[in-house]
Design a protein around this motif. Structure first.
Motif, PDB file in Angstrom:
ATOM      1  N   ILE A 138      42.264  52.028  24.120  1.00 47.67           N
ATOM      2  CA  ILE A 138      41.027  51.614  24.770  1.00 47.67           C
ATOM      3  C   ILE A 138      40.796  50.102  24.660  1.00 47.67           C
ATOM      4  CG2 ILE A 138      39.616  52.018  22.706  1.00 47.67           C
ATOM      5  CD1 ILE A 138      38.535  52.825  26.298  1.00 47.67           C
ATOM      6  N   GLU A 139      41.190  49.487  23.564  1.00 45.57           N
ATOM      7  CA  GLU A 139      40.962  48.048  23.416  1.00 45.57           C
ATOM      8  C   GLU A 139      41.747  47.240  24.438  1.00 45.57           C
ATOM      9  OE1 GLU A 139      40.095  46.304  19.256  1.00 45.57           O
ATOM     10  OE2 GLU A 139      41.462  47.982  18.911  1.00 45.57           O
ATOM     11  N   THR A 140      42.989  47.636  24.665  1.00 40.67           N
ATOM     12  CA  THR A 140      43.805  46.945  25.662  1.00 40.67           C
ATOM     13  C   THR A 140      43.224  47.130  27.049  1.00 40.67           C
ATOM     14  OG1 THR A 140      45.809  47.148  24.332  1.00 40.67           O
ATOM     15  CG2 THR A 140      46.102  46.782  26.693  1.00 40.67           C
ATOM     16  N   ARG A 141      42.716  48.337  27.331  1.00 41.81           N
ATOM     17  CA  ARG A 141      42.060  48.557  28.623  1.00 41.81           C
ATOM     18  C   ARG A 141      40.867  47.617  28.784  1.00 41.81           C
ATOM     19  NH1 ARG A 141      41.625  52.212  32.116  1.00 41.81           N
ATOM     20  NH2 ARG A 141      39.401  52.558  31.813  1.00 41.81           N
ATOM     21  N   GLY A 142      40.083  47.465  27.717  1.00 39.44           N
ATOM     22  CA  GLY A 142      38.932  46.566  27.795  1.00 39.44           C
ATOM     23  C   GLY A 142      39.338  45.132  28.052  1.00 39.44           C
ATOM     24  N   ARG A 143      40.379  44.657  27.362  1.00 36.68           N
ATOM     25  CA  ARG A 143      40.832  43.276  27.547  1.00 36.68           C
ATOM     26  C   ARG A 143      41.419  43.064  28.940  1.00 36.68           C
ATOM     27  NH1 ARG A 143      44.066  43.623  21.934  1.00 36.68           N
ATOM     28  NH2 ARG A 143      42.265  43.815  20.542  1.00 36.68           N
ATOM     29  N   LEU A 144      42.182  44.052  29.411  1.00 31.75           N
ATOM     30  CA  LEU A 144      42.742  43.944  30.758  1.00 31.75           C
ATOM     31  C   LEU A 144      41.634  43.910  31.804  1.00 31.75           C
ATOM     32  CD1 LEU A 144      45.804  46.374  30.509  1.00 31.75           C
ATOM     33  CD2 LEU A 144      45.886  43.906  30.863  1.00 31.75           C
ATOM     34  N   GLY A 145      40.583  44.709  31.566  1.00 26.76           N
ATOM     35  CA  GLY A 145      39.450  44.688  32.488  1.00 26.76           C
ATOM     36  C   GLY A 145      38.816  43.319  32.578  1.00 26.76           C
ATOM     37  N   GLU A 146      38.670  42.657  31.423  1.00 23.30           N
ATOM     38  CA  GLU A 146      38.108  41.308  31.420  1.00 23.30           C
ATOM     39  C   GLU A 146      39.023  40.321  32.128  1.00 23.30           C
ATOM     40  OE1 GLU A 146      35.088  40.164  28.058  1.00 23.30           O
ATOM     41  OE2 GLU A 146      37.020  40.666  27.159  1.00 23.30           O
ATOM     42  N   LEU A 147      40.327  40.442  31.910  1.00 20.79           N
ATOM     43  CA  LEU A 147      41.281  39.514  32.521  1.00 20.79           C
ATOM     44  C   LEU A 147      41.358  39.685  34.031  1.00 20.79           C
ATOM     45  CD1 LEU A 147      44.218  39.709  29.926  1.00 20.79           C
ATOM     46  CD2 LEU A 147      42.735  37.748  30.360  1.00 20.79           C
ATOM     47  N   LEU A 148      41.302  40.950  34.490  1.00 25.70           N
ATOM     48  CA  LEU A 148      41.480  41.228  35.911  1.00 25.70           C
ATOM     49  C   LEU A 148      40.185  41.128  36.712  1.00 25.70           C
ATOM     50  CD1 LEU A 148      43.884  44.308  35.676  1.00 25.70           C
ATOM     51  CD2 LEU A 148      44.464  42.008  36.478  1.00 25.70           C
ATOM     52  N   PHE A 149      39.053  41.152  36.028  1.00 24.91           N
ATOM     53  CA  PHE A 149      37.766  41.262  36.719  1.00 24.91           C
ATOM     54  C   PHE A 149      37.600  40.195  37.802  1.00 24.91           C
ATOM     55  CE2 PHE A 149      33.162  40.361  36.979  1.00 24.91           C
ATOM     56  CZ  PHE A 149      32.722  41.609  37.390  1.00 24.91           C
ATOM     57  N   TRP A 150      37.601  38.926  37.416  1.00 25.46           N
ATOM     58  CA  TRP A 150      37.383  37.868  38.407  1.00 25.46           C
ATOM     59  C   TRP A 150      38.585  37.681  39.316  1.00 25.46           C
ATOM     60  CZ3 TRP A 150      32.659  36.998  39.267  1.00 25.46           C
ATOM     61  CH2 TRP A 150      31.719  37.016  38.235  1.00 25.46           C
ATOM     62  N   ALA A 151      39.774  37.965  38.798  1.00 23.82           N
ATOM     63  CA  ALA A 151      40.976  37.847  39.634  1.00 23.82           C
ATOM     64  C   ALA A 151      40.940  38.827  40.799  1.00 23.82           C
ATOM     65  CB  ALA A 151      42.232  38.090  38.787  1.00 23.82           C
ATOM     66  N   VAL A 152      40.334  39.985  40.586  1.00 21.20           N
ATOM     67  CA  VAL A 152      40.218  40.986  41.660  1.00 21.20           C
ATOM     68  C   VAL A 152      39.064  40.654  42.603  1.00 21.20           C
ATOM     69  CG1 VAL A 152      39.673  43.408  42.147  1.00 21.20           C
ATOM     70  CG2 VAL A 152      41.288  42.835  40.323  1.00 21.20           C
ATOM     71  N   LEU A 153      37.904  40.319  42.034  1.00 18.51           N
ATOM     72  CA  LEU A 153      36.693  40.214  42.843  1.00 18.51           C
ATOM     73  C   LEU A 153      36.556  38.903  43.606  1.00 18.51           C
ATOM     74  CD1 LEU A 153      33.987  41.948  40.626  1.00 18.51           C
ATOM     75  CD2 LEU A 153      35.501  42.921  42.352  1.00 18.51           C
ATOM     76  N   ILE A 154      36.963  37.791  43.009  1.00 26.16           N
ATOM     77  CA  ILE A 154      36.771  36.508  43.703  1.00 26.16           C
ATOM     78  C   ILE A 154      37.498  36.455  45.046  1.00 26.16           C
ATOM     79  CG2 ILE A 154      37.345  34.040  43.590  1.00 26.16           C
ATOM     80  CD1 ILE A 154      36.462  34.034  40.707  1.00 26.16           C
ATOM     81  N   PRO A 155      38.792  36.846  45.140  1.00 27.68           N
ATOM     82  CA  PRO A 155      39.450  36.821  46.458  1.00 27.68           C
ATOM     83  C   PRO A 155      38.766  37.719  47.484  1.00 27.68           C
ATOM     84  CG  PRO A 155      41.071  37.008  44.715  1.00 27.68           C
ATOM     85  CD  PRO A 155      39.733  37.227  44.081  1.00 27.68           C
ATOM     86  N   ILE A 156      38.301  38.890  47.030  1.00 28.23           N
ATOM     87  CA  ILE A 156      37.613  39.793  47.960  1.00 28.23           C
ATOM     88  C   ILE A 156      36.309  39.166  48.444  1.00 28.23           C
ATOM     89  CG2 ILE A 156      36.593  42.081  48.215  1.00 28.23           C
ATOM     90  CD1 ILE A 156      39.589  42.189  47.842  1.00 28.23           C
TER      91      ILE A 156
END
Length: 366
Positions: A138-156
């Protein structure tokens, strides 16, 4: 330094939920709602998101009743047999949802971008990638979520902003009673798409300082709904209701139509899809992770680390059996809308009422 305490923060959970919600809603709702609700599909998205927020409130209240895990709590509130049935229900639902997400992902990538690569190869690569996240906890999932969050949403978000210049207002307005269509059906579909909030029943014990969790859930639903509404309006404003309804994936077509200033990208849809893959990765790994957690809760003595691999193999095997994506999608959303979502809510409500009743009795005896 990262703490290794098997917990995630409320902010990490919020970002995971937004990515989970957005992964499906941004592709499925602009594809299906034009035929259901016409120009007023964004009302269905808003209403469905509101219903999802209420469901999140129910799930958080239920999850606050325990600090161990869902199965142990269900067994205390009911009995062994009902608790096993509840756990098996969620396992089947999560596995079926994982198959759908994998099929949707491979269908989109194969149809619109990597047309020369077989969809089974695309799906296999995603499965192998998801295995990493699931195996790390679960911790890795949380960190990946933080890393990917803006990378996914800003381009969209950039695509949506750039599409504003090409929106034809006459394709959105005026709205008439005839345009309303079946808004109620669209609301149910949106609520089913947003039913990923049931993850809260299994993730809440992992959240540090879980008291403000509902606040994070409401923001997640509002953010995902706002982005989906903007994409929906852009799709019908640029492509028209009829045009969006005729396309297999209008969101991807919107990415192809919009041009960046200076034309420095010839295939910006490929870039956007590359970022969108991050949200699919988070959602797919979530379904497998919570299925694996339920397996651990049901069979603590027989569970072994490789069980998650068996679940991924099963998901991939079921993926191979699906030949017609359109038919599978229609059946899947009917199941989620009229069985999966209502049963999840009923299970949560039953356990919450049982918990409150037992506490009331204990308080009365005291």
């Amino acid at each position: 330094m990262f703490s290794e305490n098997g917990k995630i923060s409320g902010r990490q959970m919020n970002r995971l939920l937004i990515l989970d919600l957005f992964a499906v809603s941004c592709m499925v709702l602009p594809r299906l709602l034009p035929d259901i609700c016409g120009r007023q599909g964004f009302f269905a998205v808003a209403a469905g998101a509101g219903a999802a927020i209420l469901s999140a409130l129910l799930y958080t209240k239920t999850a606050r009743c325990y600090t161990d895990n869902f199965f142990a709590f269900a067994r205390r509130q009911t009995a062994a047999v009902p608790a096993v049935i509840f756990a098996l229900f969620f396992m089947i639902k999560f596995l079926l949802s994982a198959v759908f997400v994998l099929k949707m992902f491979s269908e989109i990538i194969n149809r619109t971008f990597l047309t020369e690569m077989h969809e089974k190869v695309i799906a296999a690569l995603m499965i192998l990638t998801a295995l990493y996240s699931v195996s790390k906890g679960i911790e890795t999932r949380g960190r990946l979520g933080e890393l990917l969050f803006w990378a996914v949403l800003i381009p969209i978000i950039v695509v949506v902003i750039l599409s504003a210049a090409q929106i034809v207002p006459d394709r959105i307005f005026p709205m008439t009673a005839d345009d309303a269509g079946e808004i109620f059906d669209g609301t149910l579909l949106t609520a089913a798409v947003f039913s990923v909030f049931e993850f809260l029943l299994f993730s809440m014990p992992y959240v540090r300082g879980s008291r403000p969790v509902f606040h994070f859930c409401a923001w997640a639903a509002a953010a995902a709904a706002a982005l989906t509404i903007f994409i929906y309006v852009a799709c019908i404003g640029v492509l028209s209701v009829e045009g969006a309804g005729a396309e297999h994936w209008p969101t991807v077509i919107l990415m192809q139509v919009i041009r960046f200033p200076g034309y420095f990208l010839s295939r910006q849809d490929g870039l956007m899809l590359a970022f969108w893959m991050g949200s699919v990765f988070i959602l797919l790994s979530g379904y497998i992770f919570y299925t694996d957690e339920l397996t651990k809760q049901l069979f603590p003595k027989k569970y072994f680390k490789g069980t998650m691999i068996l679940w991924l193999i099963l998901v991939y095997g079921l993926f191979w059996l699906i030949q017609d994506y359109g038919r599978f999608e229609a059946v899947y959303w009917r199941l989620m809308t009229f069985a999966g979502m209502p049963v999840s809510l009923l299970i949560s409500a039953w356990l919450l009422i049982s918990c409150k009743f037992k506490r009331g009795k204990e308080g009365g005896r005291a």
